[in-house]
Write an enzyme that holds these catalytic residues in place. Structure first.
Site, PDB file in Angstrom:
ATOM      1  N   ASP A   1       0.828  -1.211   0.000  1.00  0.00           N
ATOM      2  CA  ASP A   1       0.000   0.000   0.000  1.00  0.00           C
ATOM      3  C   ASP A   1       0.861   1.259   0.000  1.00  0.00           C
ATOM      4  O   ASP A   1       1.950   1.260   0.585  1.00  0.00           O
ATOM      5  CB  ASP A   1      -0.915  -0.017   1.236  1.00  0.00           C
ATOM      6  CG  ASP A   1      -2.094   0.938   1.060  1.00  0.00           C
ATOM      7  OD1 ASP A   1      -2.361   1.363  -0.078  1.00  0.00           O
ATOM      8  OD2 ASP A   1      -2.741   1.257   2.066  1.00  0.00           O
TER       9      ASP A   1
ATOM     10  N   HIS B   1       2.711   3.393  -8.918  1.00  0.00           N
ATOM     11  CA  HIS B   1       2.595   1.945  -9.179  1.00  0.00           C
ATOM     12  C   HIS B   1       3.840   1.434  -9.908  1.00  0.00           C
ATOM     13  O   HIS B   1       4.335   0.346  -9.622  1.00  0.00           O
ATOM     14  CB  HIS B   1       1.339   1.645  -9.993  1.00  0.00           C
ATOM     15  CG  HIS B   1       0.059   1.984  -9.262  1.00  0.00           C
ATOM     16  ND1 HIS B   1      -0.154   1.644  -7.952  1.00  0.00           N
ATOM     17  CD2 HIS B   1      -1.068   2.647  -9.667  1.00  0.00           C
ATOM     18  CE1 HIS B   1      -1.349   2.074  -7.578  1.00  0.00           C
ATOM     19  NE2 HIS B   1      -1.912   2.683  -8.595  1.00  0.00           N
TER      20      HIS B   1
ATOM     21  N   LEU C   1      11.390 -20.523  -4.937  1.00  0.00           N
ATOM     22  CA  LEU C   1      10.426 -19.637  -4.262  1.00  0.00           C
ATOM     23  C   LEU C   1       9.108 -19.726  -5.021  1.00  0.00           C
ATOM     24  O   LEU C   1       9.112 -19.716  -6.251  1.00  0.00           O
ATOM     25  CB  LEU C   1      10.939 -18.181  -4.315  1.00  0.00           C
ATOM     26  CG  LEU C   1       9.950 -17.084  -3.899  1.00  0.00           C
ATOM     27  CD1 LEU C   1       9.744 -17.109  -2.377  1.00  0.00           C
ATOM     28  CD2 LEU C   1      10.458 -15.691  -4.305  1.00  0.00           C
TER      29      LEU C   1
END
Ligand code: FPP
Length: 262
Positions: A29, A46, A140
């Site tokens: 956020d 972004h 991962l």
């Protein structure tokens, strides 16, 4: 960096054998505010946030963390101005085109959770291709939650179970927590151990509601594009200092052999 290289030291005084989380979930956020503070459009934030994604993947690989799940776009984010939604979708598409080769080289298994039918066909095709290509990787598991909501996830699991009952393949009496869990997103991963939210708000915002029942929560005021290696190390250090009881008493946790079965 190569897949499964030795664990790198963190910029903290954590002992080498510290118990790090197996699975980290992050609400990224603060992109919009980060950009607005610089007099730039939210979409600039972004794009800056995409760089922080790269850094977190790198640290997780270095620390041999098994799974990283990122909340990239919620079921509710569709209600944002159309221009911002369009820019975010363009950024996802571009990131998929640019990053998948390198992620694959690093041994990352890439996965997506969320309501895919709401996404444009070219994005879905890229997502499917990236999942297929990286499916066998083990360094991962990077899951991107896109058009995802925790309530949507619970509802889709219930729908699947209801269909099994309707088809005569499942007795309603057999629907217990384990049965629901098997149909939730991320069913094949350990539950998130550590939930991180940047941007100063202290809420879960409809992220992994079911999966986070015993997840340790960690919040920071840092805006996502400013979230760096030092901040992530602080979150990891804080996690290692917590006592996780999972409903047991502290004494039971300290002496597990005298637990409920003694
Ligand atoms: C929340 O910040 C962030 C988002 C809704 C988008 C997250 C997307 C990225 C980090 C882009 C890259 C991601 C991938 C997976 C390629 P906000 O816009 O709500 O910020 P604000 O609270 O300051 O308004």
């Amino acid at each position: 960096m190569t897949a499964h290289a030795p664990r790198q030291p963190l910029p903290t005084d954590l002992p080498a054998d510290a118990r790090l989380p197996r699975h980290i979930a992050i609400v990224m956020d603060g992109n919009g505010r980060w950009a607005q503070r610089r007099g730039r459009p939210r979409t600039f934030g972004h794009r800056a946030g995409a760089k922080t994604v790269r850094l977190c993947v790198r640290v997780c690989l270095e620390q041999h963390i098994e799974a990283l799940t990122l909340f990239a776009f919620s079921s509710e984010n569709w209600k944002r101005p159309q221009e911002e939604v369009g820019a975010l979708m363009k950024l996802f598409l571009r990131s998929l085109d640019r990053e998948v080769d390198e992620l694959h080289e690093y041994g990352v298994r890439l996965r997506f959770i969320g309501e895919r039918s709401t996404l444009a066909v070219p994005i879905r095709q890229r997502m499917d291709a990236a999942e297929r290509r990286t499916a066998a990787n083990t360094a991962l598991t990077l899951t991107i939650a896109i058009s995802y909501g925790g309530r949507w996830d619970i509802a889709q699991a219930c729908r699947t179970l209801a269909q099994c009952v309707a088809d005569g393949k499942l007795d309603p009496i057999a629907i217990d927590e384990a049965a629901v869990a098997r149909h939730m997103a991320l069913a094949d991963l350990p539950a998130p151990d550590l939930f991180i939210r940047t941007g100063g708000d202290h809420r879960i915002s409809n992220f992994l509601l079911w999966q986070s029942a015993y997840t340790e929560l960690w919040f920071t005021d840092a805006l996502w594009p400013d979230f760096d290696r030092a901040e992530l190390s602080r979150a990891l250090a804080d996690f290692t200092a917590r006592e996780r009881r999972f409903g047991l008493t502290g004494a039971q946790v300290d002496a597990p052999s005298q637990g409920a079965c003694a």
